[in-house]
Scaffold this motif. Structure first.
Motif, PDB file in Angstrom:
ATOM      1  N   LEU A  56     -17.060  39.472 -37.382  1.00 21.20           N
ATOM      2  CA  LEU A  56     -18.360  38.861 -37.646  1.00 21.20           C
ATOM      3  C   LEU A  56     -19.422  39.942 -37.833  1.00 21.20           C
ATOM      4  O   LEU A  56     -19.251  41.081 -37.369  1.00 21.20           O
ATOM      5  N   PRO A  57     -20.530  39.610 -38.485  1.00 22.06           N
ATOM      6  CA  PRO A  57     -21.620  40.588 -38.634  1.00 22.06           C
ATOM      7  C   PRO A  57     -22.081  41.109 -37.277  1.00 22.06           C
ATOM      8  O   PRO A  57     -22.035  40.397 -36.260  1.00 22.06           O
ATOM      9  N   ALA A  58     -22.551  42.346 -37.271  1.00 19.80           N
ATOM     10  CA  ALA A  58     -22.957  42.986 -36.016  1.00 19.80           C
ATOM     11  C   ALA A  58     -24.048  42.203 -35.304  1.00 19.80           C
ATOM     12  O   ALA A  58     -24.052  42.126 -34.071  1.00 19.80           O
ATOM     13  N   LEU A 115     -23.716  37.161 -29.387  1.00 28.17           N
ATOM     14  CA  LEU A 115     -22.622  36.663 -28.561  1.00 28.17           C
ATOM     15  C   LEU A 115     -22.450  37.506 -27.301  1.00 28.17           C
ATOM     16  O   LEU A 115     -22.242  36.981 -26.204  1.00 28.17           O
ATOM     17  N   PHE A 116     -22.542  38.803 -27.455  1.00 31.53           N
ATOM     18  CA  PHE A 116     -22.416  39.709 -26.318  1.00 31.53           C
ATOM     19  C   PHE A 116     -23.544  39.481 -25.309  1.00 31.53           C
ATOM     20  O   PHE A 116     -23.321  39.419 -24.097  1.00 31.53           O
ATOM     21  N   GLN A 159     -25.451  36.798 -24.726  1.00 31.43           N
ATOM     22  CA  GLN A 159     -25.563  35.496 -24.079  1.00 31.43           C
ATOM     23  C   GLN A 159     -24.245  34.927 -23.560  1.00 31.43           C
ATOM     24  O   GLN A 159     -24.253  34.110 -22.629  1.00 31.43           O
ATOM     25  N   TYR A 160     -23.116  35.349 -24.136  1.00 33.58           N
ATOM     26  CA  TYR A 160     -21.852  34.679 -23.808  1.00 33.58           C
ATOM     27  C   TYR A 160     -20.712  35.654 -23.535  1.00 33.58           C
ATOM     28  O   TYR A 160     -19.543  35.314 -23.726  1.00 33.58           O
ATOM     29  N   ARG A 161     -21.018  36.847 -23.073  1.00 30.34           N
ATOM     30  CA  ARG A 161     -19.958  37.846 -22.880  1.00 30.34           C
ATOM     31  C   ARG A 161     -18.887  37.356 -21.919  1.00 30.34           C
ATOM     32  O   ARG A 161     -17.708  37.697 -22.069  1.00 30.34           O
ATOM     33  N   HIS A 162     -19.276  36.560 -20.904  1.00 27.52           N
ATOM     34  CA  HIS A 162     -18.299  36.076 -19.921  1.00 27.52           C
ATOM     35  C   HIS A 162     -17.332  35.072 -20.537  1.00 27.52           C
ATOM     36  O   HIS A 162     -16.274  34.806 -19.972  1.00 27.52           O
ATOM     37  N   ARG A 163     -17.668  34.494 -21.675  1.00 25.34           N
ATOM     38  CA  ARG A 163     -16.743  33.620 -22.408  1.00 25.34           C
ATOM     39  C   ARG A 163     -16.084  34.370 -23.568  1.00 25.34           C
ATOM     40  O   ARG A 163     -14.929  34.108 -23.899  1.00 25.34           O
ATOM     41  N   LEU A 164     -16.838  35.266 -24.170  1.00 24.32           N
ATOM     42  CA  LEU A 164     -16.341  36.008 -25.328  1.00 24.32           C
ATOM     43  C   LEU A 164     -15.208  36.962 -24.935  1.00 24.32           C
ATOM     44  O   LEU A 164     -14.175  37.024 -25.613  1.00 24.32           O
ATOM     45  N   PHE A 165     -15.383  37.702 -23.857  1.00 29.54           N
ATOM     46  CA  PHE A 165     -14.387  38.711 -23.487  1.00 29.54           C
ATOM     47  C   PHE A 165     -13.008  38.102 -23.207  1.00 29.54           C
ATOM     48  O   PHE A 165     -11.995  38.609 -23.710  1.00 29.54           O
ATOM     49  N   ARG A 178     -18.971  45.381 -32.264  1.00 33.84           N
ATOM     50  CA  ARG A 178     -19.979  46.146 -33.023  1.00 33.84           C
ATOM     51  C   ARG A 178     -21.334  45.497 -32.787  1.00 33.84           C
ATOM     52  O   ARG A 178     -21.518  44.309 -33.031  1.00 33.84           O
ATOM     53  N   LEU A 179     -22.304  46.295 -32.318  1.00 37.62           N
ATOM     54  CA  LEU A 179     -23.632  45.788 -32.021  1.00 37.62           C
ATOM     55  C   LEU A 179     -24.669  46.396 -32.954  1.00 37.62           C
ATOM     56  O   LEU A 179     -24.408  47.386 -33.643  1.00 37.62           O
ATOM     57  N   THR A 180     -25.851  45.803 -32.938  1.00 30.32           N
ATOM     58  CA  THR A 180     -26.962  46.334 -33.737  1.00 30.32           C
ATOM     59  C   THR A 180     -27.810  47.299 -32.924  1.00 30.32           C
ATOM     60  O   THR A 180     -28.708  47.947 -33.470  1.00 30.32           O
TER      61      THR A 180
END
Length: 451
Positions: free
Chosen positions: A28-30, A36-37, A39-45, A59-61
């Motif tokens: 996905l775009p950075a 996502l990182f 607000q939702y890192r605990h679900r994303l990881f 990849r972050l901005t």
């Protein structure tokens, strides 16, 4: 636990190239990955671990563009036990610079960090912690005695109020009520700094408007009071009889060759203790209460422990809450040189992130990891690098013992006085709040006096 990934070392390019040879991750775009990182890192990881294995990339901005997330015990050991001149935690925490100050123990690396840590250590030894226990107990008693009965209260909010007083009186050593009245709103406002405000603080133009102007004003007001407190404390005739953290730091300076912190350095360390220890400890306590009220057997045993002075079990409750509901989900190290981690040759400039939430929920290390079982910390200690709420290695949180002491005392005073029950049976979700994960509804409970 194996990931199914080929662990033959692979060269991966610098963060800006986006080559497919780096550890796998989202396409996905950075900017989307950044949101996502945040607000939702605990679900994303957990999702990315199931899809890609034990090591993956985001990849972050932000300036830290290339994140490599780690969840294997062996890879976390590599990071925590690796050379500190290659794995810079200070640079990894750089986003906090404008809020903490240049001298913060969280932001410095190598020799400067070793010096700061050495100067802070006397205030956090076992003997020093024992000296804080009475003050923490007194403040906790005042707080919990004010709780209204038979009405819904947010235990997270109440624990924030408690840890704020502990910071002011036990850490800063401020006991004069007039000064406390001045400090409380300043400390409360600074501790509630949001990510948008934090990201904008380095820009002078933004400091003139909106939340940045407000934060800058709060910071200046608190700095003035802190510098006054430091100056007055250095000259205080009762300095050697005082047992707060600031006084202990100043006492230790007199016995140290080469000098101690100057006033600006002391200010930065005090702000660090505020921002690193206020919200995190309050949230950990709120999660402990949240879990106890939904596990009657553990609640009953914890009440018995409070009555009998069984600090070991109450500490186990606090540790298990931090394992099951980690307040901070990951820690960061920025590479100054290439390093092989998890079979990949990562470049200088990459940021490696041991994922606290992933390793602490791994059934390979924690039996029935979704169960709240404080007894697991009494039966045996978890394997190294699998319970890491305070980080690890040379950068393990210097205030870990202080935080566990706060939690143990607070649980004891609450449980000795009250029967506690949830306002509703359904558990609360984890919700991202700045760098922490808090109970979505404030860990609401109803309390009544024990008979």
């Amino acid at each position: 636990m194996t990931s199914g990934i080929d662990h033959t070392p692979k060269e991966i390019p610098a963060p800006t190239t986006g080559s497919a040879n780096r550890p796998p991750g989202l396409r996905l775009p950075a900017v989307v990955q950044t949101l996502l990182f945040a607000q939702y890192r605990h679900r994303l990881f957990p999702l990315l671990r199931r899809r890609h294995g034990d090591i993956f990339t985001l990849r972050l901005t932000t300036p830290t563009r290339h994140l490599v997330i780690l969840s294997r015990q062996e890879d976390i050991k590599t990071v925590f036990g690796g050379p500190v001149d290659v794995l810079h935690a200070g640079e990894g925490n750089g986003i906090m610079g404008p809020a903490l100050g240049d001298h913060s123990v969280l932001l410095t690396d190598e020799a400067e960090h070793r010096r700061a840590r050495r100067l802070l250590m006397p205030a956090f030894t076992g003997a020093s912690l024992a000296g804080y226990q009475e003050m923490i107990g007194r403040l906790t008693t005042v707080e919990v005695e004010s709780w209204p009965e038979e009405t819904v209260i947010g235990s997270h909010q109440r624990m924030q109020a408690l840890t704020l007083e502990i910071i002011l009186q036990v850490v800063f050593g401020v006991t004069d009520e007039a000064r406390l009245r001045k400090m409380r709103p300043l400390v409360r406002g600074i501790a509630d700094i949001g990510p948008v405000t934090l990201l904008g603080l380095p820009y002078p133009l933004l400091q003139r408007v909106g939340p940045w102007r407000r934060h800058t004003s709060l910071q200046r007001g608190l700095d003035k009071l802190l510098y006054e407190e430091i100056t007055g404390r250095r000259a205080a005739p009762d300095l050697h009889s005082r047992t707060d953290v600031l006084s202990r730091l100043l006492q230790a300076e007199e016995n140290r060759t080469g000098g101690g912190f100057n006033d600006a350095e002391l200010r930065d360390q005090l702000i660090t203790l505020l921002l690193a220890g206020h919200e995190t400890t309050a949230t950990g306590l709120a999660w402990a209460i949240h879990e106890l009220v939904r596990n009657p057997a553990q609640l009953k045993r914890a009440q018995r422990a409070a009555d009998e002075g069984d600090e070991a079990y109450l500490t186990a409750v606090a540790k298990e809450a931090l394992r099951l509901k980690p307040v901070v989900y990951e820690v960061a190290r920025q590479l100054t040189e290439p390093l092989t981690v998890g079979g990949y040759r990562l470049p200088a400039g990459a940021t490696v992130m041991p994922a606290i939430g992933l390793v602490q929920s791994d059934p390979a290390h924690h039996h029935q990891p979704d169960e709240f079982r404080p007894e697991r910390f009494l039966d045996a200690q978890p394997p190294a690098n699998t319970w890491i709420p305070f980080g690890g290695g040379a950068r393990r949180c210097i205030g870990a013992g202080f935080a566990l002491l706060e939690a143990t005392v607070a649980l004891r005073e609450v449980l000795r006085r009250y029967e506690i029950r949830p306002d509703r049976p359904a558990p609360e979700e984890q919700k991202a709040h700045h760098v922490t994960l808090i109970p979505s509804r404030g860990a609401r409970v109803v309390v009544s006096r024990r008979r």
